[in-house]
Structure formats: structure tokens, C-alpha cells
Design an enzyme around this catalytic site. Sequence first.
Site, PDB file in Angstrom:
ATOM      1  N   ARG A  63      12.069  56.150  -0.724  1.00 62.14           N
ATOM      2  CA  ARG A  63      13.148  55.264  -1.161  1.00 62.14           C
ATOM      3  C   ARG A  63      12.618  54.043  -1.919  1.00 62.14           C
ATOM      4  NH1 ARG A  63      16.615  51.444   2.054  1.00 62.14           N
ATOM      5  NH2 ARG A  63      18.609  51.283   0.956  1.00 62.14           N
ATOM      6  N   HIS A  67      13.984  52.967  -5.540  1.00 64.64           N
ATOM      7  CA  HIS A  67      14.541  51.638  -5.797  1.00 64.64           C
ATOM      8  C   HIS A  67      13.684  50.845  -6.784  1.00 64.64           C
ATOM      9  CE1 HIS A  67      17.738  51.104  -2.458  1.00 64.64           C
ATOM     10  NE2 HIS A  67      17.551  52.396  -2.717  1.00 64.64           N
ATOM     11  N   ASN A  95      18.716  46.365  -1.087  1.00 64.53           N
ATOM     12  CA  ASN A  95      17.366  46.304  -0.518  1.00 64.53           C
ATOM     13  C   ASN A  95      17.238  45.436   0.724  1.00 64.53           C
ATOM     14  OD1 ASN A  95      16.636  47.830  -2.749  1.00 64.53           O
ATOM     15  ND2 ASN A  95      15.857  46.088  -3.912  1.00 64.53           N
ATOM     16  N   HIS A 194      18.119  62.721   0.875  1.00 62.68           N
ATOM     17  CA  HIS A 194      18.794  62.313   2.115  1.00 62.68           C
ATOM     18  C   HIS A 194      18.692  63.379   3.205  1.00 62.68           C
ATOM     19  CE1 HIS A 194      21.462  58.902   0.263  1.00 62.68           C
ATOM     20  NE2 HIS A 194      20.160  58.675   0.167  1.00 62.68           N
TER      21      HIS A 194
END
Length: 319
Positions: A63, A67, A95, A194
Amino acid sequence: MGCESSSVKPAFLLLLCFLLGTASAQLSSTFYSTSCPSALSTIKCGVSSAVSKEARMGASLLRLHFHDCFVNGCDASVLLDDTANFTGEKTAGPNNNSLRGFEVIDTIKSQLESACPGVVSCADLLTVAARDSVVALGGPSWTVPLGRRDSTTASLSAANSNIPAPTSSLSGLITNFSNKGFTAKEMVALSGSHTIGQARCTSFRNHLYNESNINATFATSLKANCPSSGGDNNLSALDTTSPTSFDNAYFKNLQIQKGLLHSDQELFNGGSTDAQVNTYSSNSATFMTDFANAMVKMGNLNLLTGSSGQIRKNCRKAN
């Protein structure tokens, strides 16, 4: 296989290879083969160690890379702490109190700096760590092109606007990924990340209590840990079937309305991506291949190469 590092090359050779590397703006899977031959094994060992201590860390490192790349490209800007000159990305809505794994990256970076000072970028470290995290949890591997350089600044506003929210609609997701050059198919494949990791109650509460496209038994089981108010940081697995295995169970869950986030269930809700979810649900190999290819593409977003950017010695601050 052990995790010992190989001997450090002589300083003059390191310098020569560093200068040659900065002259080239072309990514290469062998970018560090001479300048830091232990780079990839050092990263792999660091990731494996972290994931073996806590399986969730694999999802967290994956992740972090996502990001990073969705905000002005894969330049390790997400790792920068705030300074007097800019507010970084760590406190952005997507975040804040949510991104994790910074210490793991710090540890690996310090090992790389010991072996090959000033050679391996934080951006490359993040990209390789994401791949190694997927592999450590049973997912596919892929070749990571290397040679990214690091930004010297970060953008709070870009982080707030570019990262898709868990409340996103299907059209919103398609647009968000399209803005980065991804097809709807690639968006669905990347959403398969996910299949590992956890989400905070605050990110799925509305889906749980106010939406009807969620399996009733599943919803009841979640409510015990995610009350209608309070408990914002209580965690639930994004894939309750096999939360620490990188597989295609995420897509099978969507088919029976067991998507944890609103944005997850949007992928299978009578819309244009239902067929793609069905494909990945029935064919794990197709998902793995498409995911790996989409990850390579994501790792190539808006890169700093050649003489642009820098090789940060500390991933939290510019040199």
C-alpha cells in the site's frame, strides 16, 4: 538461503557505476548489478523478516508503494517527513493514522546504505519491497525495472486528491485509475491487492450500516468489531477468507457481497466490471498475471531518472 550481504565493492568502482547510472535515464532490471550487487537480496531479506513477524506488514508495504505512485509518481515522496518548507503526504486524509511500514523501509535503507552508500534510491526500495511483499504472502513475482530517483519534496494536496477513497463509486474508480493511464481491467486487477491487509472501521462503517449490497451474515459479524459510533480504528480483514494469503478469494467474496469497503463491492454490483470479477474469481492464474503486469505499469508512473531528483540517504528527508 541466508540473508548475509555480499562484500562491498571498492569505492572507486561504486563511484564509477554511480556516475554511469546517473547518466542513463533508462530503467533496467540490472541497474544495481555492479554498483550494489546485494541490493535486491538485502531488500528481500528485510521484507521477508518483517512479514514473518507480522503478515499484515506485506499489505502495508504494498500500500505504501501504491500511495507513493499515485501522488506525482513513484518518487518516494510518501516517505518524506514534514519540513519548514512543505507539509508532506503522511497526514493526508488517505494516509493519516493509516499508512504504516515506514520503520521497515528505514531499516532496509540503513542496510543498503551500509553496503552501498548513496546508490539505491528509496523509490526503487519501495517498488521492490512491494513486489517482495506480494511474493512473501504467496502471490506472483515480476521483474522490477530499476533506476528511479527520489523527490526532494512532497504534496499534501495531491495526496488528498489523487488517491481513491473507500467511498468511491465504480465510475469514480474507473476515472481515478484512467487519469493514471490504467484501463478498467487493470483497475480491477490492482484492486485485488485487497486480498491481503486490513481496513479501519471508519473506512467501511457506512457500507456496513447504511447500504444493502452486503451479505447479512457478513455484516452482522463485522458489527461486533465496528460499532455504529466509536471504535474508528478497529480493524477488519479486507478478505476474511484468507487475509494473509495473496490469492483470488477477494473476487469470490465480491460475488457473494462480502466486499468490506463500498469501493470493493462497487466492482461487482451490476456494473461494467462484474465480468472481470467473474474471470478473476474463476481463474487465479489470469488474475496473478494481470496483477503482476499492472504492478510493473504502476511502478513506472512519472519517474525521476537520470540526473533528476536525488538518491536520498535517509528516506524521511532530502539530502
